[in-house]
Design a protein around this motif. Structure first.
Motif, mmCIF file in Angstrom:
data_model
loop_
_atom_site.group_PDB
_atom_site.id
_atom_site.type_symbol
_atom_site.label_atom_id
_atom_site.label_comp_id
_atom_site.label_asym_id
_atom_site.label_seq_id
_atom_site.Cartn_x
_atom_site.Cartn_y
_atom_site.Cartn_z
ATOM 1 N N HIS A 49 1.975 88.618 74.330
ATOM 2 C CA HIS A 49 2.167 89.996 74.818
ATOM 3 C C HIS A 49 1.007 90.933 74.487
ATOM 4 N N GLY A 50 -0.116 90.379 74.041
ATOM 5 C CA GLY A 50 -1.253 91.206 73.629
ATOM 6 C C GLY A 50 -1.855 92.060 74.732
ATOM 7 N N ASP A 51 -1.484 91.775 75.980
ATOM 8 C CA ASP A 51 -1.976 92.596 77.090
ATOM 9 C C ASP A 51 -1.232 93.931 77.169
ATOM 10 N N LYS A 52 -0.022 93.991 76.618
ATOM 11 C CA LYS A 52 0.805 95.196 76.722
ATOM 12 C C LYS A 52 0.730 96.078 75.475
ATOM 13 N N ILE A 53 0.468 95.454 74.338
ATOM 14 C CA ILE A 53 0.439 96.174 73.068
ATOM 15 C C ILE A 53 -0.692 95.587 72.222
ATOM 16 N N THR A 54 -1.464 96.451 71.584
ATOM 17 C CA THR A 54 -2.573 96.000 70.747
ATOM 18 C C THR A 54 -2.045 95.662 69.361
ATOM 19 N N PHE A 55 -2.424 94.507 68.833
ATOM 20 C CA PHE A 55 -2.004 94.074 67.501
ATOM 21 C C PHE A 55 -3.171 94.219 66.531
ATOM 22 N N LEU A 56 -2.928 94.894 65.404
ATOM 23 C CA LEU A 56 -3.942 95.052 64.362
ATOM 24 C C LEU A 56 -3.296 94.826 63.003
ATOM 25 N N LYS A 57 -4.118 94.441 62.018
ATOM 26 C CA LYS A 57 -3.652 94.266 60.644
ATOM 27 C C LYS A 57 -4.421 95.213 59.738
ATOM 28 N N MET A 58 -3.741 95.743 58.721
ATOM 29 C CA MET A 58 -4.419 96.559 57.722
ATOM 30 C C MET A 58 -4.064 96.054 56.338
ATOM 31 N N ASN A 59 -5.098 95.655 55.590
ATOM 32 C CA ASN A 59 -4.917 95.228 54.205
ATOM 33 C C ASN A 59 -4.747 96.481 53.348
ATOM 34 N N VAL A 60 -3.555 96.625 52.745
ATOM 35 C CA VAL A 60 -3.251 97.858 52.005
ATOM 36 C C VAL A 60 -4.039 97.975 50.696
ATOM 37 N N ASP A 61 -4.489 96.847 50.154
ATOM 38 C CA ASP A 61 -5.296 96.896 48.926
ATOM 39 C C ASP A 61 -6.705 97.404 49.213
ATOM 40 N N GLU A 62 -7.247 97.022 50.366
ATOM 41 C CA GLU A 62 -8.600 97.434 50.728
ATOM 42 C C GLU A 62 -8.638 98.802 51.405
ATOM 43 N N ASN A 63 -7.514 99.241 51.941
ATOM 44 C CA ASN A 63 -7.434 100.504 52.688
ATOM 45 C C ASN A 63 -6.211 101.305 52.231
ATOM 46 N N PRO A 64 -6.305 101.985 51.084
ATOM 47 C CA PRO A 64 -5.119 102.665 50.542
ATOM 48 C C PRO A 64 -4.776 104.006 51.202
ATOM 49 N N VAL A 65 -5.714 104.632 51.901
ATOM 50 C CA VAL A 65 -5.501 105.988 52.408
ATOM 51 C C VAL A 65 -4.466 106.030 53.533
ATOM 52 N N THR A 66 -4.654 105.189 54.539
ATOM 53 C CA THR A 66 -3.750 105.211 55.697
ATOM 54 C C THR A 66 -2.312 104.838 55.328
ATOM 55 N N PRO A 67 -2.102 103.726 54.586
ATOM 56 C CA PRO A 67 -0.705 103.416 54.216
ATOM 57 C C PRO A 67 -0.040 104.557 53.436
ATOM 58 N N ALA A 68 -0.779 105.190 52.558
ATOM 59 C CA ALA A 68 -0.217 106.305 51.786
ATOM 60 C C ALA A 68 0.161 107.465 52.702
ATOM 61 N N SER A 69 -0.676 107.743 53.695
ATOM 62 C CA SER A 69 -0.395 108.878 54.577
ATOM 63 C C SER A 69 0.815 108.623 55.480
ATOM 64 N N TYR A 70 1.148 107.340 55.701
ATOM 65 C CA TYR A 70 2.343 107.003 56.494
ATOM 66 C C TYR A 70 3.499 106.531 55.615
ATOM 67 N N ARG A 71 3.393 106.784 54.317
ATOM 68 C CA ARG A 71 4.441 106.453 53.343
ATOM 69 C C ARG A 71 4.845 104.979 53.398
#
Length: 108
Positions: A49-71
């Motif tokens: 289904h990748g044509d309808k929705i974009t799939f991405l991964k975020m490593n929370v240890d390497e990127n702490p700002v975004t996960p914190a801002s979305y609780r």
């Protein structure tokens, strides 16, 4: 991990919030067992289904700002963003059928 591209704090706004189609972000960490269980399931859904929705991964240890801002306090957390907003949040490892059900409105 799999065939899903990574997103970082630095490019989150461009890749996710400004996307013209829904974006699923899998918040995960290397040490997280349930994250490793969900990863191949998301790879499968992405290949179908990748044509309808974009799939991405975020490593929370390497990127702490975004996960914190979305609780994001527990992982795996899977958020679907549309028009710059969280429109669906799935917390914890789920079987493929449950994930497909949760994502049905975005992949139908």
């Amino acid at each position: 991990m799999g065939n899903i591209a990574a997103v970082t704090d630095a490019d989150f706004e461009t890749e996710v919030l400004k996307s013209d189609k829904p974006v699923l972000v899998d918040f995960w960490a290397e040490w997280c067992g349930p994250c490793r269980q969900v990863s191949p399931i998301l790879d499968e859904i992405n290949s179908q289904h990748g044509d309808k929705i974009t799939f991405l991964k975020m490593n929370v240890d390497e990127n702490p700002v975004t996960p914190a801002s979305y609780r994001v306090t527990g992982i795996p957390t899977i958020n679907v963003y549309q028009g710059g907003e969280v429109v669906r949040s799935i917390v914890g490892a789920k079987p493929k059928a449950a994930l497909l059900n949760e994502l049905s409105e975005f992949i139908a």
